[in-house]
Design a protein around this motif. Sequence first.
Motif, PDB file in Angstrom:
ATOM      1  N   MET A 108      63.075  40.874  97.599  1.00  0.00           N
ATOM      2  CA  MET A 108      63.012  42.149  96.890  1.00  0.00           C
ATOM      3  C   MET A 108      63.571  43.237  97.809  1.00  0.00           C
ATOM      4  SD  MET A 108      59.569  43.955  95.311  1.00  0.00           S
ATOM      5  CE  MET A 108      59.529  43.000  93.788  1.00  0.00           C
ATOM      6  N   HIS A 109      64.443  44.073  97.247  1.00  0.00           N
ATOM      7  CA  HIS A 109      65.013  45.194  98.003  1.00  0.00           C
ATOM      8  C   HIS A 109      64.635  46.491  97.304  1.00  0.00           C
ATOM      9  CE1 HIS A 109      68.336  48.110  98.930  1.00  0.00           C
ATOM     10  NE2 HIS A 109      67.961  47.761 100.147  1.00  0.00           N
ATOM     11  N   ARG A 110      63.810  47.291  97.979  1.00  0.00           N
ATOM     12  CA  ARG A 110      63.349  48.567  97.432  1.00  0.00           C
ATOM     13  C   ARG A 110      62.786  48.408  96.018  1.00  0.00           C
ATOM     14  NH1 ARG A 110      68.215  52.652  99.516  1.00  0.00           N
ATOM     15  NH2 ARG A 110      67.869  52.292 101.758  1.00  0.00           N
ATOM     16  N   GLY A 111      61.999  47.382  95.831  1.00  0.00           N
ATOM     17  CA  GLY A 111      61.332  47.137  94.563  1.00  0.00           C
ATOM     18  C   GLY A 111      62.120  46.345  93.545  1.00  0.00           C
ATOM     19  N   GLU A 112      63.367  45.995  93.854  1.00  0.00           N
ATOM     20  CA  GLU A 112      64.197  45.225  92.916  1.00  0.00           C
ATOM     21  C   GLU A 112      64.390  43.807  93.434  1.00  0.00           C
ATOM     22  OE1 GLU A 112      68.632  45.275  90.821  1.00  0.00           O
ATOM     23  OE2 GLU A 112      68.193  46.624  92.498  1.00  0.00           O
ATOM     24  N   LEU A 113      64.172  42.827  92.578  1.00  0.00           N
ATOM     25  CA  LEU A 113      64.390  41.434  92.941  1.00  0.00           C
ATOM     26  C   LEU A 113      65.891  41.145  92.962  1.00  0.00           C
ATOM     27  CD1 LEU A 113      61.557  39.909  90.771  1.00  0.00           C
ATOM     28  CD2 LEU A 113      61.637  39.934  93.280  1.00  0.00           C
ATOM     29  N   VAL A 114      66.381  40.611  94.102  1.00  0.00           N
ATOM     30  CA  VAL A 114      67.822  40.449  94.249  1.00  0.00           C
ATOM     31  C   VAL A 114      68.262  39.005  94.486  1.00  0.00           C
ATOM     32  CG1 VAL A 114      68.215  42.818  94.988  1.00  0.00           C
ATOM     33  CG2 VAL A 114      67.679  41.077  96.713  1.00  0.00           C
ATOM     34  N   LEU A 115      67.346  38.103  94.831  1.00  0.00           N
ATOM     35  CA  LEU A 115      67.723  36.697  94.933  1.00  0.00           C
ATOM     36  C   LEU A 115      66.479  35.837  94.798  1.00  0.00           C
ATOM     37  CD1 LEU A 115      66.923  35.174  97.858  1.00  0.00           C
ATOM     38  CD2 LEU A 115      68.767  36.611  98.689  1.00  0.00           C
ATOM     39  N   GLY A 116      66.693  34.596  94.419  1.00  0.00           N
ATOM     40  CA  GLY A 116      65.565  33.676  94.273  1.00  0.00           C
ATOM     41  C   GLY A 116      65.980  32.231  94.402  1.00  0.00           C
ATOM     42  N   VAL A 117      65.072  31.431  94.962  1.00  0.00           N
ATOM     43  CA  VAL A 117      65.237  29.983  95.073  1.00  0.00           C
ATOM     44  C   VAL A 117      63.991  29.326  94.503  1.00  0.00           C
ATOM     45  CG1 VAL A 117      65.467  28.012  96.625  1.00  0.00           C
ATOM     46  CG2 VAL A 117      66.716  30.131  97.107  1.00  0.00           C
ATOM     47  N   SER A 118      64.183  28.384  93.596  1.00  0.00           N
ATOM     48  CA  SER A 118      63.087  27.625  92.998  1.00  0.00           C
ATOM     49  C   SER A 118      63.314  26.151  93.311  1.00  0.00           C
ATOM     50  CB  SER A 118      63.046  27.850  91.478  1.00  0.00           C
ATOM     51  OG  SER A 118      62.079  27.018  90.870  1.00  0.00           O
ATOM     52  N   SER A 119      62.507  25.616  94.223  1.00  0.00           N
ATOM     53  CA  SER A 119      62.695  24.255  94.709  1.00  0.00           C
ATOM     54  C   SER A 119      61.545  23.359  94.282  1.00  0.00           C
ATOM     55  CB  SER A 119      62.792  24.270  96.244  1.00  0.00           C
ATOM     56  OG  SER A 119      62.770  22.962  96.773  1.00  0.00           O
ATOM     57  N   ALA A 120      61.799  22.530  93.287  1.00  0.00           N
ATOM     58  CA  ALA A 120      60.814  21.542  92.841  1.00  0.00           C
ATOM     59  C   ALA A 120      61.186  20.217  93.494  1.00  0.00           C
ATOM     60  CB  ALA A 120      60.814  21.443  91.323  1.00  0.00           C
ATOM     61  N   SER A 121      60.864  20.094  94.772  1.00  0.00           N
ATOM     62  CA  SER A 121      61.418  19.017  95.585  1.00  0.00           C
ATOM     63  C   SER A 121      61.007  17.620  95.129  1.00  0.00           C
ATOM     64  CB  SER A 121      61.039  19.232  97.050  1.00  0.00           C
ATOM     65  OG  SER A 121      59.639  19.403  97.201  1.00  0.00           O
ATOM     66  N   GLU A 122      59.746  17.421  94.776  1.00  0.00           N
ATOM     67  CA  GLU A 122      59.298  16.098  94.355  1.00  0.00           C
ATOM     68  C   GLU A 122      59.643  15.821  92.896  1.00  0.00           C
ATOM     69  OE1 GLU A 122      58.255  13.789  96.383  1.00  0.00           O
ATOM     70  OE2 GLU A 122      58.405  15.173  98.076  1.00  0.00           O
ATOM     71  N   PHE A 123      59.877  16.862  92.131  1.00  0.00           N
ATOM     72  CA  PHE A 123      60.314  16.708  90.743  1.00  0.00           C
ATOM     73  C   PHE A 123      61.815  16.436  90.677  1.00  0.00           C
ATOM     74  CE2 PHE A 123      61.589  18.306  86.535  1.00  0.00           C
ATOM     75  CZ  PHE A 123      60.644  17.709  85.721  1.00  0.00           C
ATOM     76  N   GLY A 124      62.532  16.964  91.660  1.00  0.00           N
ATOM     77  CA  GLY A 124      63.960  16.693  91.738  1.00  0.00           C
ATOM     78  C   GLY A 124      64.852  17.785  91.177  1.00  0.00           C
ATOM     79  N   GLU A 125      64.384  19.049  91.182  1.00  0.00           N
ATOM     80  CA  GLU A 125      65.222  20.146  90.705  1.00  0.00           C
ATOM     81  C   GLU A 125      65.244  21.281  91.728  1.00  0.00           C
ATOM     82  OE1 GLU A 125      65.133  19.659  85.855  1.00  0.00           O
ATOM     83  OE2 GLU A 125      64.738  21.597  86.747  1.00  0.00           O
ATOM     84  N   LEU A 126      66.428  21.860  91.902  1.00  0.00           N
ATOM     85  CA  LEU A 126      66.613  23.006  92.781  1.00  0.00           C
ATOM     86  C   LEU A 126      67.503  24.014  92.061  1.00  0.00           C
ATOM     87  CD1 LEU A 126      66.338  24.386  95.578  1.00  0.00           C
ATOM     88  CD2 LEU A 126      68.434  23.161  96.247  1.00  0.00           C
ATOM     89  N   ALA A 127      66.973  25.230  91.869  1.00  0.00           N
ATOM     90  CA  ALA A 127      67.724  26.291  91.207  1.00  0.00           C
ATOM     91  C   ALA A 127      67.771  27.501  92.122  1.00  0.00           C
ATOM     92  CB  ALA A 127      67.073  26.659  89.874  1.00  0.00           C
ATOM     93  N   TRP A 128      68.848  28.279  92.015  1.00  0.00           N
ATOM     94  CA  TRP A 128      68.948  29.489  92.827  1.00  0.00           C
ATOM     95  C   TRP A 128      69.880  30.499  92.174  1.00  0.00           C
ATOM     96  CZ3 TRP A 128      71.196  24.857  94.351  1.00  0.00           C
ATOM     97  CH2 TRP A 128      72.576  24.840  94.526  1.00  0.00           C
ATOM     98  N   ALA A 129      69.744  31.734  92.598  1.00  0.00           N
ATOM     99  CA  ALA A 129      70.566  32.814  92.061  1.00  0.00           C
ATOM    100  C   ALA A 129      70.457  34.025  92.965  1.00  0.00           C
ATOM    101  CB  ALA A 129      70.130  33.191  90.644  1.00  0.00           C
ATOM    102  N   ARG A 130      71.490  34.862  92.920  1.00  0.00           N
ATOM    103  CA  ARG A 130      71.407  36.173  93.555  1.00  0.00           C
ATOM    104  C   ARG A 130      72.047  37.172  92.601  1.00  0.00           C
ATOM    105  NH1 ARG A 130      76.628  38.605  94.198  1.00  0.00           N
ATOM    106  NH2 ARG A 130      78.038  37.237  95.343  1.00  0.00           N
ATOM    107  N   LYS A 131      71.639  38.428  92.713  1.00  0.00           N
ATOM    108  CA  LYS A 131      72.106  39.455  91.797  1.00  0.00           C
ATOM    109  C   LYS A 131      73.627  39.522  91.779  1.00  0.00           C
ATOM    110  CE  LYS A 131      71.625  44.280  90.478  1.00  0.00           C
ATOM    111  NZ  LYS A 131      71.021  45.594  90.786  1.00  0.00           N
ATOM    112  N   GLY A 132      74.181  39.406  90.569  1.00  0.00           N
ATOM    113  CA  GLY A 132      75.619  39.479  90.399  1.00  0.00           C
ATOM    114  C   GLY A 132      76.366  38.205  90.691  1.00  0.00           C
ATOM    115  N   GLY A 133      75.652  37.134  91.030  1.00  0.00           N
ATOM    116  CA  GLY A 133      76.325  35.896  91.422  1.00  0.00           C
ATOM    117  C   GLY A 133      76.137  34.731  90.481  1.00  0.00           C
ATOM    118  N   GLY A 134      75.440  34.942  89.347  1.00  0.00           N
ATOM    119  CA  GLY A 134      75.171  33.842  88.442  1.00  0.00           C
ATOM    120  C   GLY A 134      74.035  32.962  88.931  1.00  0.00           C
ATOM    121  N   ALA A 135      73.645  32.021  88.102  1.00  0.00           N
ATOM    122  CA  ALA A 135      72.543  31.112  88.419  1.00  0.00           C
ATOM    123  C   ALA A 135      73.044  29.681  88.441  1.00  0.00           C
ATOM    124  CB  ALA A 135      71.424  31.249  87.390  1.00  0.00           C
TER     125      ALA A 135
END
Length: 259
Positions: A108-135
């Motif tokens: 979070m930058h100055r109250g705005e969420l700007v990137l995220g990583v969601s790692s479900a390692s044992e389930f087998g899924e990894l997702a990520w995104a950053r503002k303006g960069g797509g998911a």
Amino acid sequence: MPTPAFLDSALDVARQAAQAAAEVIARHWRAGTEVEIKSDQTPVTIADREAEAAIKHVLRAAFPEHAYYGEEEGREGDGDFLWLIDPIDGTRSFVRGYPMFSTQIALMHRGELVLGVSSASEFGELAWARKGGGALLGGKPIRVAATNAFDAQTAISFGNVKTLSRGPGWNALAGLVQRCGRTRGYGDFYHYHLLARGSLDLVIESDVNILDIAALAVIVREAGGTFTDLGGHALSLATTSVLAGTPALHAQALQLGLT
């Protein structure tokens, strides 16, 4: 606003941190671990604590001046940049041997969420995104569905609806369910991954905290979705509910008065 180059670099570090947590989690997942009950009656294990420490070790090496807010150790530091960390979101699943849990890391930058990583390692899924960069999910670009009406083809999912069931929006939700072709309760990270990749159209949740959903919010938004609380308000550190979906369905659901 941070530059795209900075966000790309920070996202790479966040993914490395998620991998460090995955290695800790895998060790405990296979060996088993003792469970404690926290004061809020939620479970915690040594895997939660060690995974959070592993994440912070990686992040702090790259960003020692940033602030941190972790599920297990709380808020540390101040500044424009705040890392939000849930080392194991879904500890109840973890301790029951059910792989529907994940590591959530967001910036979070100055109250705005700007990137995220969601790692479900044992389930087998990894997702990520950053503002303006797509998911991305599994390294491939993802996009929400084009669904624009509640009908027999619409798929929605719910999570943590105890508070919602006691509120005035329960009847409105019942009416919405009647209009949809498929309803599920995937919960935790999974229904947001499904939403972001176009396999679900709307997610409704109550009884969450920002650490559960911060990274997922960035991923859904960058996939073209809309992500707010149930009242349509922007996310903040105090957020406790979610209304997320395709832009058209989010707007229509908001008019139903689910809160």
